[in-house]
Design a protein around this motif. Sequence first.
Motif, short mmCIF file in Angstrom:
data_model
loop_
_atom_site.label_atom_id
_atom_site.label_comp_id
_atom_site.label_asym_id
_atom_site.label_seq_id
_atom_site.Cartn_x
_atom_site.Cartn_y
_atom_site.Cartn_z
N SER A 109 35.63 43.39 43.41
CA SER A 109 34.24 43.36 42.95
C SER A 109 33.56 42.09 43.46
O SER A 109 32.34 42.00 43.53
CB SER A 109 34.15 43.49 41.43
N GLN A 110 34.39 41.11 43.85
CA GLN A 110 33.83 39.87 44.40
C GLN A 110 32.96 40.16 45.62
O GLN A 110 31.89 39.59 45.77
CB GLN A 110 34.99 38.93 44.78
N ASN A 151 34.63 35.73 31.45
CA ASN A 151 35.20 34.59 32.14
C ASN A 151 34.09 33.55 32.20
O ASN A 151 33.07 33.80 32.84
CB ASN A 151 35.61 35.02 33.57
N SER A 182 41.19 45.75 40.35
CA SER A 182 42.03 44.66 40.76
C SER A 182 42.76 44.05 39.55
O SER A 182 43.97 43.85 39.58
CB SER A 182 41.07 43.73 41.48
N LYS A 183 42.02 43.84 38.48
CA LYS A 183 42.65 43.26 37.27
C LYS A 183 43.50 44.30 36.55
O LYS A 183 44.53 43.98 35.98
CB LYS A 183 41.59 42.78 36.27
N ASP A 189 28.56 42.75 34.95
CA ASP A 189 29.87 42.57 35.59
C ASP A 189 30.92 42.86 34.53
O ASP A 189 31.12 42.08 33.59
CB ASP A 189 29.96 41.13 36.12
N THR A 241 36.23 46.66 38.55
CA THR A 241 37.31 46.41 39.50
C THR A 241 38.60 47.08 39.05
O THR A 241 38.87 47.19 37.85
CB THR A 241 37.52 44.89 39.66
N TYR A 265 36.51 42.61 33.34
CA TYR A 265 37.65 42.57 32.39
C TYR A 265 37.64 43.71 31.39
O TYR A 265 38.42 43.73 30.46
CB TYR A 265 37.65 41.22 31.65
N ARG A 312 42.96 44.74 45.74
CA ARG A 312 41.58 44.32 46.00
C ARG A 312 40.59 45.47 46.11
O ARG A 312 39.84 45.57 47.09
CB ARG A 312 41.48 43.46 47.29
C1 LIG Z 1 33.86 37.83 36.04
C2 LIG Z 1 34.51 38.21 37.31
N1 LIG Z 1 33.89 39.05 38.12
C3 LIG Z 1 34.43 39.44 39.29
C4 LIG Z 1 35.66 38.95 39.70
C5 LIG Z 1 36.20 39.38 41.03
O1 LIG Z 1 37.40 40.10 40.91
P1 LIG Z 1 37.93 41.08 42.03
O2 LIG Z 1 37.31 40.69 43.33
O3 LIG Z 1 39.41 40.90 42.03
O4 LIG Z 1 37.52 42.45 41.65
C6 LIG Z 1 36.36 38.05 38.88
C7 LIG Z 1 37.66 37.50 39.30
O5 LIG Z 1 38.27 36.69 38.67
C8 LIG Z 1 35.77 37.67 37.65
O6 LIG Z 1 36.36 36.81 36.83
#
Ligand SMILES: Cc1ncc(COP(=O)(O)O)c(C=O)c1O
Length: 437
Positions: free
Chosen positions: A119-120, A200, A268-269, A234, A266, A237, A276
């Motif tokens: 998602s980054q 976060n 990813s988590k 976003d 995502t 989590y 990714r």
């Molecule tokens: C709030 C938040 N958004 C997005 C991301 C991006 O995560 P990813 O690229 O692994 O999906 C993170 C990663 O730590 C995050 O903490």
Amino acid sequence: MGSKNNASYNDQAHFSELGRRIEAPPIAWLMEQKLKHPDLISLAAGFTDSPSLPVKEVQTIFAKITKSNKRAMECLQYGVGAGRDQLRQQTAEQVAGLDVSAPEGPCYKPDRVIITHGSQQFLYLLTEALCDENDIVLVEAPSYFVYLGILQSFDTKTRSVPMDSDGMNLESLKKTLEELRQSGEIRKVKMLYLVSYFQNPTGISTSLEKKKAILRLVKSYEKHAGHPIYILEDAAYRELKFPDTPETPSMLTLPGARQRVIYSGTYSKSFATGIRIGFALLPSPLRTVVMRIKGNHDFGTANLLQSILEEALDSGLYQSHLNRLQSRYQSKARHMQKCIQRSFPDEIEWAGPAGGLYFWAKAPKNISTGPRSPLFKKALKERVMYVPGVYTYAKDLNTHDCDNAMRISFGNASLEDIRQGIERLGSALNAQCSRKK
Ligand SMILES: Cc1ncc(COP(=O)(O)O)c(C=O)c1O
């Protein structure tokens, strides 16, 4: 002569404006500390729990998708820019499944989904699509510091809005919007960025009531802005909620969300950070532009990795893995909570999260937690590291006002490292608190 040439190579004057402006991410410095001191217990990293990564699941899936040559060849070929059709369909269903209360919705159509490299990548592409220099994004205070880095690199300005225990403080949001209206800067406001589940760094989740109020309030300023003001929810989590935490509907469930709310998530988590795969659901004009930019970046996210996710979702391996993961993080969080109760002095304020990967702790105002503070140095000496809170506040704030917090992660550390790490941090905090008495 050689050294003269080398000297000119070091000069950054020929870099782009962005190249000259971009700052080193704070996390790079924290990682450097870990490399310098291998015996350091890092409660700073945002990494997930390594022993529970889905190794067996991925081995099974990989064998299956590479068994037939036809399927293997298809997975090993370039894909399409927006992401694989099946994965977009599954993603739309997955999000709609979490938002069970949704008035069955146009928001959850696969043609609103884009699959990205984490998602980054989406956060970056979206900001590139929407924001120019001196545009403004409203952010939570504190917020996800890597996103703040993206904004800094584009020279996009921030306005920080403090948080309550259930999300942004509405009075402050209103005051900020009103000030921006009066100064005429409201025209520069493009978006409000919200990490709405187990945020976060604070672990705070935004309540549905707050989500409704934020959407209503932001919309009411659009006539002054003269253009849409988007809300980026976003939800990185969201799926890491603990098993007994009730589900909160996303902003996509709200009336009027379809053209204004951008939802990013995502896998990813919730599955494997190394795969990714991230995604977003967004209004179509914006999605088209994001896709064009993504085309310039990479022609589309790795087909093979998307296929792994498709198969994980289709076979049920994703869900069974996620159920185990949620329980695992809950037990790690409970363990950390017990350790904190045992080791931290009474002066430290903290609250246990209901999901995600982080605890947020606040020392009294006169104790700095910053990277140059005696506390941070003492913690390093004790061989433990946390994320200094100051990194997580945008630069429009006076850093003195936000220098006493820390983010502590239970994601990657083992139970034993959590025990020892919190004991060491407790000892550093106790020393600092008694010195300030
Ligand atoms: C709030 C938040 N958004 C997005 C991301 C991006 O995560 P990813 O690229 O692994 O999906 C993170 C990663 O730590 C995050 O903490």
